[in-house]
Design a protein around this motif. Structure first.
Motif, PDB file in Angstrom:
ATOM      1  N   MET A   1       1.004  -1.251  -0.127  1.00  0.00           N
ATOM      2  CA  MET A   1       0.126  -0.523  -0.544  1.00  0.00           C
ATOM      3  C   MET A   1       0.451   1.386   0.256  1.00  0.00           C
ATOM      4  SD  MET A   1      -3.062   1.171   2.899  1.00  0.00           S
ATOM      5  CE  MET A   1      -4.074   2.067   2.703  1.00  0.00           C
ATOM      6  N   LYS A   2       0.398   1.731  -1.262  1.00  0.00           N
ATOM      7  CA  LYS A   2       1.343   3.541  -1.209  1.00  0.00           C
ATOM      8  C   LYS A   2       0.907   4.571   0.063  1.00  0.00           C
ATOM      9  CE  LYS A   2       3.008   6.684  -4.386  1.00  0.00           C
ATOM     10  NZ  LYS A   2       4.110   6.250  -5.275  1.00  0.00           N
ATOM     11  N   THR A   3       1.947   4.795   0.502  1.00  0.00           N
ATOM     12  CA  THR A   3       1.834   5.732   1.999  1.00  0.00           C
ATOM     13  C   THR A   3       0.815   7.024   1.383  1.00  0.00           C
ATOM     14  OG1 THR A   3       3.703   5.242   2.448  1.00  0.00           O
ATOM     15  CG2 THR A   3       3.098   7.370   3.426  1.00  0.00           C
ATOM     16  N   GLN A   4      -0.174   7.545   2.417  1.00  0.00           N
ATOM     17  CA  GLN A   4      -0.338   8.678   1.389  1.00  0.00           C
ATOM     18  C   GLN A   4       0.002   9.961   2.082  1.00  0.00           C
ATOM     19  OE1 GLN A   4      -3.118   8.753  -1.115  1.00  0.00           O
ATOM     20  NE2 GLN A   4      -2.183   6.561  -0.828  1.00  0.00           N
ATOM     21  N   PHE A   5       0.450  11.484   1.226  1.00  0.00           N
ATOM     22  CA  PHE A   5       0.500  12.515   1.451  1.00  0.00           C
ATOM     23  C   PHE A   5       0.075  13.648   1.163  1.00  0.00           C
ATOM     24  CE2 PHE A   5       4.812  10.275   0.613  1.00  0.00           C
ATOM     25  CZ  PHE A   5       5.701  10.186   1.958  1.00  0.00           C
ATOM     26  N   ASN A   6       0.001  13.921   2.480  1.00  0.00           N
ATOM     27  CA  ASN A   6      -1.391  14.789   2.267  1.00  0.00           C
ATOM     28  C   ASN A   6      -0.195  16.838   1.630  1.00  0.00           C
ATOM     29  OD1 ASN A   6      -0.030  15.275   5.014  1.00  0.00           O
ATOM     30  ND2 ASN A   6      -0.733  17.577   5.414  1.00  0.00           N
ATOM     31  N   VAL A   7      -1.386  17.196   1.043  1.00  0.00           N
ATOM     32  CA  VAL A   7      -0.218  18.875   1.020  1.00  0.00           C
ATOM     33  C   VAL A   7      -0.255  19.711   2.271  1.00  0.00           C
ATOM     34  CG1 VAL A   7      -0.147  20.760   0.077  1.00  0.00           C
ATOM     35  CG2 VAL A   7      -0.829  18.703  -1.225  1.00  0.00           C
ATOM     36  N   PRO A   8       1.005  19.983   2.856  1.00  0.00           N
ATOM     37  CA  PRO A   8       1.050  20.414   4.003  1.00  0.00           C
ATOM     38  C   PRO A   8       0.622  21.885   4.108  1.00  0.00           C
ATOM     39  CG  PRO A   8       2.997  20.408   3.317  1.00  0.00           C
ATOM     40  CD  PRO A   8       2.671  19.837   2.214  1.00  0.00           C
ATOM     41  N   THR A   9       0.000  21.988   5.188  1.00  0.00           N
ATOM     42  CA  THR A   9      -0.884  23.764   5.002  1.00  0.00           C
ATOM     43  C   THR A   9       0.053  24.628   6.005  1.00  0.00           C
ATOM     44  OG1 THR A   9      -1.346  23.240   7.696  1.00  0.00           O
ATOM     45  CG2 THR A   9      -3.132  22.497   5.555  1.00  0.00           C
ATOM     46  N   ARG A  10       0.428  25.618   5.589  1.00  0.00           N
ATOM     47  CA  ARG A  10       0.868  26.776   6.570  1.00  0.00           C
ATOM     48  C   ARG A  10       1.251  26.328   7.634  1.00  0.00           C
ATOM     49  NH1 ARG A  10       1.869  31.429   9.028  1.00  0.00           N
ATOM     50  NH2 ARG A  10       2.669  33.057   8.129  1.00  0.00           N
ATOM     51  N   GLU A  11       0.588  26.206   8.682  1.00  0.00           N
ATOM     52  CA  GLU A  11       0.668  26.020   9.609  1.00  0.00           C
ATOM     53  C   GLU A  11       1.202  24.639  10.722  1.00  0.00           C
ATOM     54  OE1 GLU A  11      -2.657  26.920   8.874  1.00  0.00           O
ATOM     55  OE2 GLU A  11      -1.975  28.800   9.144  1.00  0.00           O
ATOM     56  N   PRO A  32       1.801  26.742  -5.246  1.00  0.00           N
ATOM     57  CA  PRO A  32       1.593  25.278  -5.790  1.00  0.00           C
ATOM     58  C   PRO A  32       1.489  23.851  -4.871  1.00  0.00           C
ATOM     59  CG  PRO A  32       2.880  26.681  -7.050  1.00  0.00           C
ATOM     60  CD  PRO A  32       3.182  27.374  -5.609  1.00  0.00           C
ATOM     61  N   ASN A  33       0.971  22.928  -4.838  1.00  0.00           N
ATOM     62  CA  ASN A  33       1.231  22.258  -4.335  1.00  0.00           C
ATOM     63  C   ASN A  33       2.646  21.518  -3.697  1.00  0.00           C
ATOM     64  OD1 ASN A  33      -2.002  22.175  -3.155  1.00  0.00           O
ATOM     65  ND2 ASN A  33      -2.487  19.973  -4.964  1.00  0.00           N
ATOM     66  N   ALA A  39       7.875  21.829   1.456  1.00  0.00           N
ATOM     67  CA  ALA A  39       8.328  22.356   3.760  1.00  0.00           C
ATOM     68  C   ALA A  39       7.997  21.233   4.119  1.00  0.00           C
ATOM     69  CB  ALA A  39       7.165  23.198   2.870  1.00  0.00           C
ATOM     70  N   TYR A  40       7.584  20.132   3.950  1.00  0.00           N
ATOM     71  CA  TYR A  40       8.170  19.098   5.206  1.00  0.00           C
ATOM     72  C   TYR A  40       9.268  18.943   5.485  1.00  0.00           C
ATOM     73  CZ  TYR A  40       3.824  16.624   4.626  1.00  0.00           C
ATOM     74  OH  TYR A  40       2.325  16.055   4.469  1.00  0.00           O
ATOM     75  N   SER A  41      10.504  19.403   4.389  1.00  0.00           N
ATOM     76  CA  SER A  41      11.877  19.664   4.986  1.00  0.00           C
ATOM     77  C   SER A  41      12.098  21.429   5.457  1.00  0.00           C
ATOM     78  CB  SER A  41      12.874  19.487   4.079  1.00  0.00           C
ATOM     79  OG  SER A  41      14.166  19.983   4.253  1.00  0.00           O
ATOM     80  N   ASP A  42      12.248  21.412   6.373  1.00  0.00           N
ATOM     81  CA  ASP A  42      12.476  23.091   6.570  1.00  0.00           C
ATOM     82  C   ASP A  42      13.909  23.571   5.867  1.00  0.00           C
ATOM     83  OD1 ASP A  42      11.433  22.226   9.193  1.00  0.00           O
ATOM     84  OD2 ASP A  42      12.514  22.014  10.461  1.00  0.00           O
ATOM     85  N   THR A  43      14.941  22.768   5.263  1.00  0.00           N
ATOM     86  CA  THR A  43      15.984  23.652   4.591  1.00  0.00           C
ATOM     87  C   THR A  43      15.960  23.101   3.054  1.00  0.00           C
ATOM     88  OG1 THR A  43      17.425  21.523   4.946  1.00  0.00           O
ATOM     89  CG2 THR A  43      17.585  23.811   6.327  1.00  0.00           C
ATOM     90  N   ALA A  44      14.664  21.890   2.851  1.00  0.00           N
ATOM     91  CA  ALA A  44      15.084  21.896   1.275  1.00  0.00           C
ATOM     92  C   ALA A  44      14.011  22.697   0.361  1.00  0.00           C
ATOM     93  CB  ALA A  44      13.956  20.638   0.848  1.00  0.00           C
ATOM     94  N   LEU A  45      12.910  23.606   0.520  1.00  0.00           N
ATOM     95  CA  LEU A  45      11.971  24.801   0.113  1.00  0.00           C
ATOM     96  C   LEU A  45      13.058  25.555  -0.436  1.00  0.00           C
ATOM     97  CD1 LEU A  45       9.414  25.375  -1.425  1.00  0.00           C
ATOM     98  CD2 LEU A  45       9.080  26.226   1.048  1.00  0.00           C
ATOM     99  N   VAL A 168       0.742  14.103  -4.894  1.00  0.00           N
ATOM    100  CA  VAL A 168       0.167  15.478  -4.503  1.00  0.00           C
ATOM    101  C   VAL A 168      -0.800  15.373  -5.626  1.00  0.00           C
ATOM    102  CG1 VAL A 168       1.322  15.638  -2.666  1.00  0.00           C
ATOM    103  CG2 VAL A 168       1.497  16.168  -4.531  1.00  0.00           C
ATOM    104  N   PRO A 169      -2.066  16.420  -5.176  1.00  0.00           N
ATOM    105  CA  PRO A 169      -2.819  16.265  -6.251  1.00  0.00           C
ATOM    106  C   PRO A 169      -2.121  17.837  -7.629  1.00  0.00           C
ATOM    107  CG  PRO A 169      -4.041  16.630  -4.199  1.00  0.00           C
ATOM    108  CD  PRO A 169      -3.083  16.064  -3.438  1.00  0.00           C
ATOM    109  N   VAL A 170      -2.556  17.942  -8.647  1.00  0.00           N
ATOM    110  CA  VAL A 170      -2.030  19.032  -9.706  1.00  0.00           C
ATOM    111  C   VAL A 170      -2.888  19.505  -9.391  1.00  0.00           C
ATOM    112  CG1 VAL A 170      -1.816  18.710 -11.628  1.00  0.00           C
ATOM    113  CG2 VAL A 170      -0.954  16.160 -10.682  1.00  0.00           C
ATOM    114  N   ASP A 171      -2.237  20.603  -9.303  1.00  0.00           N
ATOM    115  CA  ASP A 171      -3.021  22.300  -9.206  1.00  0.00           C
ATOM    116  C   ASP A 171      -3.087  22.877 -10.585  1.00  0.00           C
ATOM    117  OD1 ASP A 171      -0.885  22.691  -7.922  1.00  0.00           O
ATOM    118  OD2 ASP A 171      -1.260  23.745  -6.459  1.00  0.00           O
ATOM    119  N   PHE A 172      -2.604  22.535 -11.869  1.00  0.00           N
ATOM    120  CA  PHE A 172      -2.412  23.140 -13.015  1.00  0.00           C
ATOM    121  C   PHE A 172      -3.286  22.344 -13.616  1.00  0.00           C
ATOM    122  CE2 PHE A 172       1.860  23.595 -10.523  1.00  0.00           C
ATOM    123  CZ  PHE A 172       1.628  25.148 -10.961  1.00  0.00           C
TER     124      PHE A 172
END
Length: 178
Positions: A1-11, A32-33, A39-45, A168-172
């Protein structure tokens, strides 16, 4: 079963990433999603945006050509959608974006050489036929251009892989099917 990723909120992201997300929203009118997911990573974004916005010898149109080719090779639905839209914003027609994705460009010899090089590099992990490289140089590109192409490919691989892993959902608007 594939792990589900939500798009994190700003908070749900670090304070530093909240600032970056706010800047993206101000500049783009949305976050963009896939950028939010980084942004799950504190530095990657921040690191990714620095790479993406770095100086290059390539035009915006050339970068979009590379983005489309790499995203097609990696079968990234998200990036194909985003870069079809961005390609059109940077002077490509929808028909040209499809031609680029198919890997054989007739409408522009120089961009055609770029497409062939990018596709060969992406599919063969940098081990390409000399004829493809020579065609790239004959089209007017330089050794510096080659380095910039590889950096742009690497940039797009990051996003392709992240989306292919997270889905994650495509938002384009969806890219046309080939």
């Amino acid at each position: 079963m594939k792990t589900q990723f939500n798009v994190p909120t700003r908070e749900e992201v670090s304070a530093d990433n909240q600032v970056i997300l706010d800047q993206l929203k101000g500049a783009l009118g949305m976050v963009p999603n896939l950028y939010a997911t980084i942004a799950y990573s504190d530095t990657a974004l921040g690191n990714y945006l620095t790479l993406q916005s770095g100086k290059t010898s390539l035009s915006k149109k050339e970068k979009e050509v590379i983005n489309l080719v790499v995203s097609q090779v990696n079968n990234c639905e998200y990036c194909l959608a985003a870069h079809t839209m961005l390609g059109k914003m940077n002077g490509l027609t929808e028909a040209q974006t499809i031609e680029i994705r198919k890997g054989d460009v007739a409408f522009d010899q120089k961009l055609g050489a770029l497409v062939k090089l990018t596709k060969a590099v992406s599919e063969n992990r940098g081990r390409i036929d000399d004829a493809v490289l020579n065609q790239f140089f004959k089209a007017g590109y330089t050794k510096g251009s080659l380095v910039d192409v590889v950096i742009t490919i690497a940039d797009k691989v990051v996003m392709n892989y992240l989306h292919n892993l997270t889905e994650v959902p495509v938002d384009f608007p969806a890219a046309p099917a080939l």
